[in-house]
Design an enzyme around this catalytic site. Structure first.
Site, PDB file in Angstrom:
ATOM      1  N   ARG B  71     -10.202  -3.327  -4.955  1.00 56.84           N
ATOM      2  CA  ARG B  71     -11.608  -3.963  -6.095  1.00 56.84           C
ATOM      3  C   ARG B  71     -12.642  -4.793  -4.952  1.00 56.84           C
ATOM      4  O   ARG B  71     -13.324  -4.699  -6.256  1.00 56.84           O
ATOM      5  CB  ARG B  71     -11.332  -3.213  -7.027  1.00 56.84           C
ATOM      6  CG  ARG B  71     -11.144  -1.554  -7.528  1.00 56.84           C
ATOM      7  CD  ARG B  71     -11.663  -0.726  -6.251  1.00 56.84           C
ATOM      8  NE  ARG B  71     -11.364   0.767  -7.089  1.00 56.84           N
ATOM      9  CZ  ARG B  71     -11.290   1.530  -5.927  1.00 56.84           C
ATOM     10  NH1 ARG B  71     -11.894   1.921  -4.828  1.00 56.84           N
ATOM     11  NH2 ARG B  71     -10.882   2.436  -6.031  1.00 56.84           N
ATOM     12  N   ASP B 158     -12.916   4.059   5.417  1.00 56.82           N
ATOM     13  CA  ASP B 158     -11.903   4.334   4.439  1.00 56.82           C
ATOM     14  C   ASP B 158     -12.945   5.371   2.631  1.00 56.82           C
ATOM     15  O   ASP B 158     -13.619   4.345   2.959  1.00 56.82           O
ATOM     16  CB  ASP B 158     -10.777   3.801   3.850  1.00 56.82           C
ATOM     17  CG  ASP B 158      -9.910   5.193   2.746  1.00 56.82           C
ATOM     18  OD1 ASP B 158      -9.683   5.881   3.160  1.00 56.82           O
ATOM     19  OD2 ASP B 158      -9.317   4.603   1.455  1.00 56.82           O
ATOM     20  N   HIS B 241      -3.840   9.045   4.479  1.00 55.56           N
ATOM     21  CA  HIS B 241      -3.349   9.918   3.342  1.00 55.56           C
ATOM     22  C   HIS B 241      -3.988  11.511   3.874  1.00 55.56           C
ATOM     23  O   HIS B 241      -4.511  11.922   3.148  1.00 55.56           O
ATOM     24  CB  HIS B 241      -4.492   9.981   1.830  1.00 55.56           C
ATOM     25  CG  HIS B 241      -6.116   9.449   2.751  1.00 55.56           C
ATOM     26  ND1 HIS B 241      -6.543  10.273   3.317  1.00 55.56           N
ATOM     27  CD2 HIS B 241      -6.512   9.034   1.527  1.00 55.56           C
ATOM     28  CE1 HIS B 241      -8.297  10.280   3.226  1.00 55.56           C
ATOM     29  NE2 HIS B 241      -8.069   8.100   2.416  1.00 55.56           N
ATOM     30  N   ASN B 287      -9.840  12.027  -3.297  1.00 53.07           N
ATOM     31  CA  ASN B 287     -10.034  12.691  -1.554  1.00 53.07           C
ATOM     32  C   ASN B 287      -9.202  12.078  -0.946  1.00 53.07           C
ATOM     33  O   ASN B 287      -9.035  10.915  -0.393  1.00 53.07           O
ATOM     34  CB  ASN B 287     -11.306  12.097  -1.941  1.00 53.07           C
ATOM     35  CG  ASN B 287     -12.135  12.590  -0.732  1.00 53.07           C
ATOM     36  OD1 ASN B 287     -11.303  13.354   0.148  1.00 53.07           O
ATOM     37  ND2 ASN B 287     -13.150  12.660  -0.283  1.00 53.07           N
ATOM     38  N   ASP B 314      -2.541   5.201  -1.368  1.00 51.47           N
ATOM     39  CA  ASP B 314      -4.218   5.397  -1.958  1.00 51.47           C
ATOM     40  C   ASP B 314      -4.044   4.676  -3.956  1.00 51.47           C
ATOM     41  O   ASP B 314      -4.682   5.528  -3.963  1.00 51.47           O
ATOM     42  CB  ASP B 314      -4.399   6.496  -2.012  1.00 51.47           C
ATOM     43  CG  ASP B 314      -6.182   6.670  -1.571  1.00 51.47           C
ATOM     44  OD1 ASP B 314      -6.875   5.700  -2.060  1.00 51.47           O
ATOM     45  OD2 ASP B 314      -5.938   8.044  -1.940  1.00 51.47           O
TER      46      ASP B 314
END
Lengths: 351, 435
Positions: B71, B158, B241, B287, B314
Site C-alpha cells: 500500500r 495486478d 492467485h 478477487n 495476496d
C-alpha cells in the site's frame, strides 16, 4: 470443511436480531403462522386501541431506492400502531454527502429509532445495518436478494383469495397449491423470498421465464421449486399466477427482445382464458402494463393485485409489532430510558 | 555485523536436499556454514556468535511471498512498508514482492527505488513488482529493462488484467528480453461487471452477481496461446492467485507442451470456499473470489502433486471503515502474511501429509526461484541469512486484533493455527521473536 474453526462464532441470535426480518428463510413456519395471525388480529382491532400499542415508539424508514407501495404501507402500518415515524431517503439526506450506511444507522439510533425499516439497492445491506446498530431491522427489499414482507403479504393474499383459514398448521396452509412465478426471476427479490417461503407452506412453485432471466441454478434455492420455460404449460398447472416486471435498471449486459418476450410471457386475456381460467393473478408491482401483463388482466376479475397492496399494511403492522414488542418467554426488562410499554401491548396470539 | 549459531534444530532446506538435524552459522548477513549437530561449536565461539537454541524446532530458509500489497506509496492508512513487512516477519517471511497498484502506480524507476529504501524501515526484504503498462491502464508498456535494473523482479498490472491481445503479446516479449516474468491477474473483466463473489447457487441465493470460472480460465488460456505464439521460448508467464480447477488444467497442459507457465495459489483458496461469504461477510470478499469445494480441492491437489509452483498470500490490507460497508461496495482482499504458514502446516502437512520439505519448497524455495531472487529461499553457504525458526507442532490461536499489519481484514480471526514462528531472521538481523 472448514474443520479448523476452534473458536465458535459469537452467537448471532441476539434479541434484536431475532426480532429483525432480514431473510424469509430465518422465520420458522410457526413464526410465519404467528405473523399471519397477528396481522389479522391487528387489522381487526379497534383503531383507537391499536394506536395505543406502540404510542411514542420510534420507527425509522430508511429508503435508498424509490418505492411507493412498500414505503407507504410500512409508514401507515407504523402509524396505525401509534408509532412515530421518520422517513429518510437517500436523495434528501446526508447520504447524498457520502455518509455511510453505518453512520446513518448510528445516527438514527441516537435519535431514538428503535427499529429501522431499510430499502437498499445493495444485496445484504440489512445484515450490515443490523450488525452495526444492534437494532431490529426490517428488510424492505435489498438489491436482488430478498423482500420478505412481500412474501408474507403474498401468502396472506393467497390464503384469503382461496378462502383458506390461517388457523391450520403452517406447513399445510397452501397444501395442494401450485404457484407460477413468471418473468425476471434473476433480478427479483420478490421471487427469491416467495420461492423460499411458499414451498414451506405446502405449495409447489414453478418458476417461468427465458434462460437469460431465469438461470437453471435457481432450482437450488430450495425444495419444491421447478422450472418451466413454456408459459402456457406453467399456467395450466397453476392456481396462482404471479407476474414480475423486467428490471431494466438491473439488466447488465443482458439483452431482451421485448417483442419476443411479450409474445412468449405476457399474461393477457386470451392466454389466461385458455390456460388458467380459474387462477388468481398477482403482481408485486410496479407493473408495466402492456409488457408482462395486459391491462384487461390486471384490472380483471381474477386479479388480486390491489388486495396484495391492502394486505401489505396488515402484515407490516405485525412485523413492526414483532420488532418492537418483546415476546414471552424471552421477556426482558425494558432498556433504561426506553418508553414504558403501553397497556395495549400484550402477548401476541398463537396460530 | 554479529554472528549467530542456530543450534540443535531440524533443518529443512529443499534447495540443498536437507531434511535433518543441522546447526547453522550466520555471519555478516550470510550463511557461513551448515553442519551436523555440534560440529560448528568451535567456529561459533571463534566468531563470538550469539547462540540460538532451536531444539525441537524447525529451521528453514525464510519464507518468500511473491504476492503482497504493501500500500505504499499512497495508501498508508491501510498499510505501510514498515507495518506490512513487520507482519511478514511475524509470519516467517523474509522476502516479499510488492504489487504495483499503489498510488501512484509503481510504473517508474523512482517509485521502485523508493520502495526498497531503508528509510521505509522494513523488517523483510522488499522486491517491487513493477507495472506492466504505464499507470496499469493496459495501453503502453513500461521500461522493463530499467525497472529491472532498479530492482523490479517482475511486471504485472495486478488487479487490472491485461486484456488487450496485442499489448499482452508485447509485454511477454519485452519481459522475456529483460529476463523477468509477466504476472497476470487472470480475470476477463468483461465477464465480471458488477460481480462480487463466485458465480453459482450461492450467489443466486444471496442476490449477488457472480464471477464465472470461465472469466479466469478463459484469460489463462488466452495468455497461454499468446505465449505459445512467441518465438524463442524464453518468455515466462506467471499466473497470480489461481483459483479454479479449469485454469489449473490449462496451466498443466501448457507445461506438458513445454511452455514456461507457472502459478501460485493463495491460502484462502485451498482453505475456504464461497460458503464463507455466509451473511455477506466482507472478510470473505476477495478477487478472485472464494470458489466451490471442487475448486478448493483442485488447488490442494495441485499443491500436493507439484503442478502449482508456490503459495502466495495476496496480502491485501484494507481499513475497517472500508470493509464495514455493503458487501458489493467493500473492497476485495484480506490480509494473509501472519496466517499463511499456520494454515499451510495444518492443511497440507498435518491433514494431507505433505512433508515439511514440500511445504518449504512451496513457501520459500520455489517462489524465490520463480522470480530469480538470488540467495533467497535457501540456506546453503553463501546464501542470505534469511531464516525462519518455527515449532511445527505448536497450536495457537490467530487473533486479528494482535496483528502487526495496520489492517485486520481477515476471515481467520480466532482460528487455531498449527506451527508457531519462534524467530525470524532477515539478512542476519532478528526481525521477529515470539514472546
Amino acid at each position: 470443511m472448514p474443520t479448523m474453526k476452534a473458536i465458535p462464532e459469537p452467537p448471532r441470535a441476539t434479541s434484536a436480531c431475532s426480532r429483525s426480518l432480514l431473510s424469509i428463510a430465518s422465520l420458522g413456519v410457526d413464526e410465519v403462522s404467528a405473523i399471519l395471525h397477528l396481522a389479522t388480529e391487528l387489522e381487526q382491532e379497534d383503531p383507537v386501541a391499536r394506536a395505543r400499542r406502540l404510542a411514542h415508539r420510534r420507527v425509522a424508514l430508511l429508503f435508498y431506492e424509490a418505492s411507493t407501495r412498500t414505503r407507504t404501507s410500512f409508514e401507515l402500518a407504523a402509524k396505525g400502531l401509534g408509532a412515530d415515524t421518520a422517513l429518510i431517503s437517500s436523495q434528501s439526506s446526508s447520504i447524498e454527502k457520502g455518509e455511510s450506511l453505518k453512520d446513518t444507522g448510528i445516527t438514527l439510533r441516537a435519535l431514538g429509532a428503535e427499529c429501522i425499516i431499510l430499502r437498499h439497492l445493495s444485496s445484504g445491506a440489512p445484515y450490515l445495518l443490523a450488525k452495526v446498530t444492534g437494532l431490529p431491522v426490517l428488510n424492505a427489499g435489498d438489491g436482488m436478494h430478498e423482500h420478505p414482507s412481500q412474501a408474507l403479504l403474498d401468502a396472506r393474499t393467497m390464503l384469503r383469495a382461496l378462502r383458506r383459514s390461517d388457523g391450520v398448521p403452517g406447513e399445510t396452509l397452501l397444501q395442494g397449491m401450485t404457484v407460477a412465478i413468471t418473468g425476471d426471476i434473476l433480478h427479483s427479490r420478490v421471487a427469491r423470498s416467495n420461492a423460499l417461503l411458499l414451498p414451506r407452506l405446502g405449495a409447489r412453485v414453478i418458476l417461468c421465464g427465458p434462460p437469460a432471466l431465469l438461470p437453471e441454478v435457481a432450482l437450488e434455492l430450495g425444495p419444491g421449486i421447478s422450472i418451466e420455460r413454456d408459459f402456457d404449460r406453467a399456467l395450466k398447472q397453476a392456481q396462482i399466477v404471479m407476474m414480475l416486471r423486467i428490471q431494466k435498471e438491473r439488466l447488465t449486459g443482458v439483452h431482451i427482445d421485448l417483442e419476443e418476450y411479450t409474445s412468449r410471457y405476457q399474461l393477457n386475456r386470451e392466454r389466461l382464458r385458455a390456460s388458467a381460467p380459474e387462477a388468481i393473478v398477482m403482481h408485486p408491482g410496479p407493473m408495466i402494463r402492456g409488457l408482462e401483463i395486459s391491462s384487461e388482466v390486471a384490472d380483471g376479475p381474477q386479479s388480486v393485485i390491489a388486495e396484495q397492496v391492502r394486505n401489505g399494511v396488515a402484515i407490516r403492522m405485525a412485523l413492526i409489532h414483532r420488532a418492537l414488542v418483546e415476546q414471552t418467554p424471552h421477556t426482558r426488562e425494558p432498556a433504561a430510558g426506553r418508553p414504558v410499554k403501553q397497556p395495549g401491548t400484550k402477548k401476541r396470539g398463537r396460530a | 555485523m554479529s554472528a549467530m549459531l542456530i543450534r540443535g534444530g531440524h533443518l529443512v532446506d529443499p534447495s540443498a536436499g536437507i531434511d535433518a538435524d543441522r546447526d547453522v552459522l550466520l555471519k555478516d548477513g550470510r550463511v557461513v556454514a551448515v553442519e551436523p549437530p555440534g560440529k560448528l561449536n568451535a567456529a561459533g565461539k571463534q566468531a563470538d556468535a550469539e547462540i540460538i537454541e532451536a531444539k525441537g524446532l524447525v529451521v528453514a530458509p525464510g519464507l518468500v511471498d511473491i504476492h503482497v500489497h504493501l500500500r505504499e506509496p499512497g495508501q498508508g492508512y491501510k498499510e505501510t512498508i514498515a507495518t506490512g513487512t513487520a507482519a511478514a516477519a511475524a509470519g516467517g517471511f523474509t522476502s516479499v514482492c510488492a504489487m504495483p497498484n499503489t498510488v501512484p502506480v509503481n510504473d517508474s524507476v523512482e517509485t521502485t527505488r523508493w520502495m526498497q529504501s531503508t528509510e521505509r524501515n522494513p523488517s523483510a526484504r522488499v522486491f517491487p513488482i513493477a507495472a506492466a503498462t504505464r499507470g496499469s491502464t493496459g495501453e503502453a508498456l513500461t521500461e522493463y529493462g530499467s525497472l529491472k535494473a532498479a530492482g523490479a523482479v517482475a511486471v504485472s498490472d495486478d488487479g487490472k488484467p491485461i486484456l488487450g491481445e496485442a499489448i499482452m503479446h508485447q509485454a511477454l516479449a519485452a519481459a522475456a528480453r529483460a529476463g523477468i516474468p509477466v504476472i497476470q491477474h487472470a480475470e476477463d473483466t468483461r465477464m465480471t461487471v458488477g460481480c462480487s463473489m463466485n458465480a453459482g447457487a450461492l450467489a443466486f441465493r444471496l442476490g449477488l452477481r457472480g464471477m464465472p470460472v470461465a472469466a479466469e480460465a478463459g484469460l489463462v488460456e488466452r495468455d497461454i496461446r499468446l505465449l505459445s505464439e512467441l518465438k524463442g521460448g524464453r518468455a515466462h508467464l506467471h499466473v497470480a492467485h489461481l483459483s479454479t480447477a479449469a485454469a489449473l488444467d490449462a496451466v498443466r497442459k501448457a507445461r506438458r507442451n513445454g511452455l514456461h507457465v507457472t502459478c501460485e495459489v493463495a491460502p484462502h483458496h485451498f482453505v475456504l470456499t464461497e460458503s464463507e461469504v455466509g451473511e455477506y461477510n466482507t472478510n470473505a470478499k476477495m478477487n478472485p473470489p472464494l470458489r466451490a469445494e471442487s475448486d478448493r480441492k483442485a488447488m490442494l491437489e495441485g499443491l500436493l502433486d507439484g503442478s502449482i509452483d508456490c503459495i502466495a498470500t495476496d496480502h491485501a490490507p484494507h481499513a475497517t471503515h472500508e470493509k464495514e460497508q455493503e458487501f458489493e461496495r467493500a473492497p476485495n482482499g484480506i490480509t494473509g502474511l501472519e496466517s499463511a504458514l499456520g494454515l499451510a502446516l495444518d492443511l497440507l502437512h498435518r491433514k494431507h501429509k505433505a512433508s515439511l520439505s514440500r511445504l518449504i519448497t512451496l513457501l520459500s524455495t520455489q517462489p524465490a526461484n520463480l522470480l530469480n531472487l538470488r540467495g533467497r529461499g535457501s540456506l546453503i553457504s553463501g546464501a542470505w541469512a534469511d531464516v525462519v525458526i518455527f515449532d511445527p507442532k505448536a497450536e495457537w490461536t490467530f487473533r486479528a486484533a494482535a496483528t502487526r499489519s495496520k489492517s485486520s481484514n481477515t476471515p481467520f480471526d480466532g482460528w487455531t493455527m498449527l506451527g508457531k514462528v519462534r524467530m525470524t531472521i532477515s539478512e542476519g538481523r532478528v526481525v521477529y521473536r515470539a514472546d
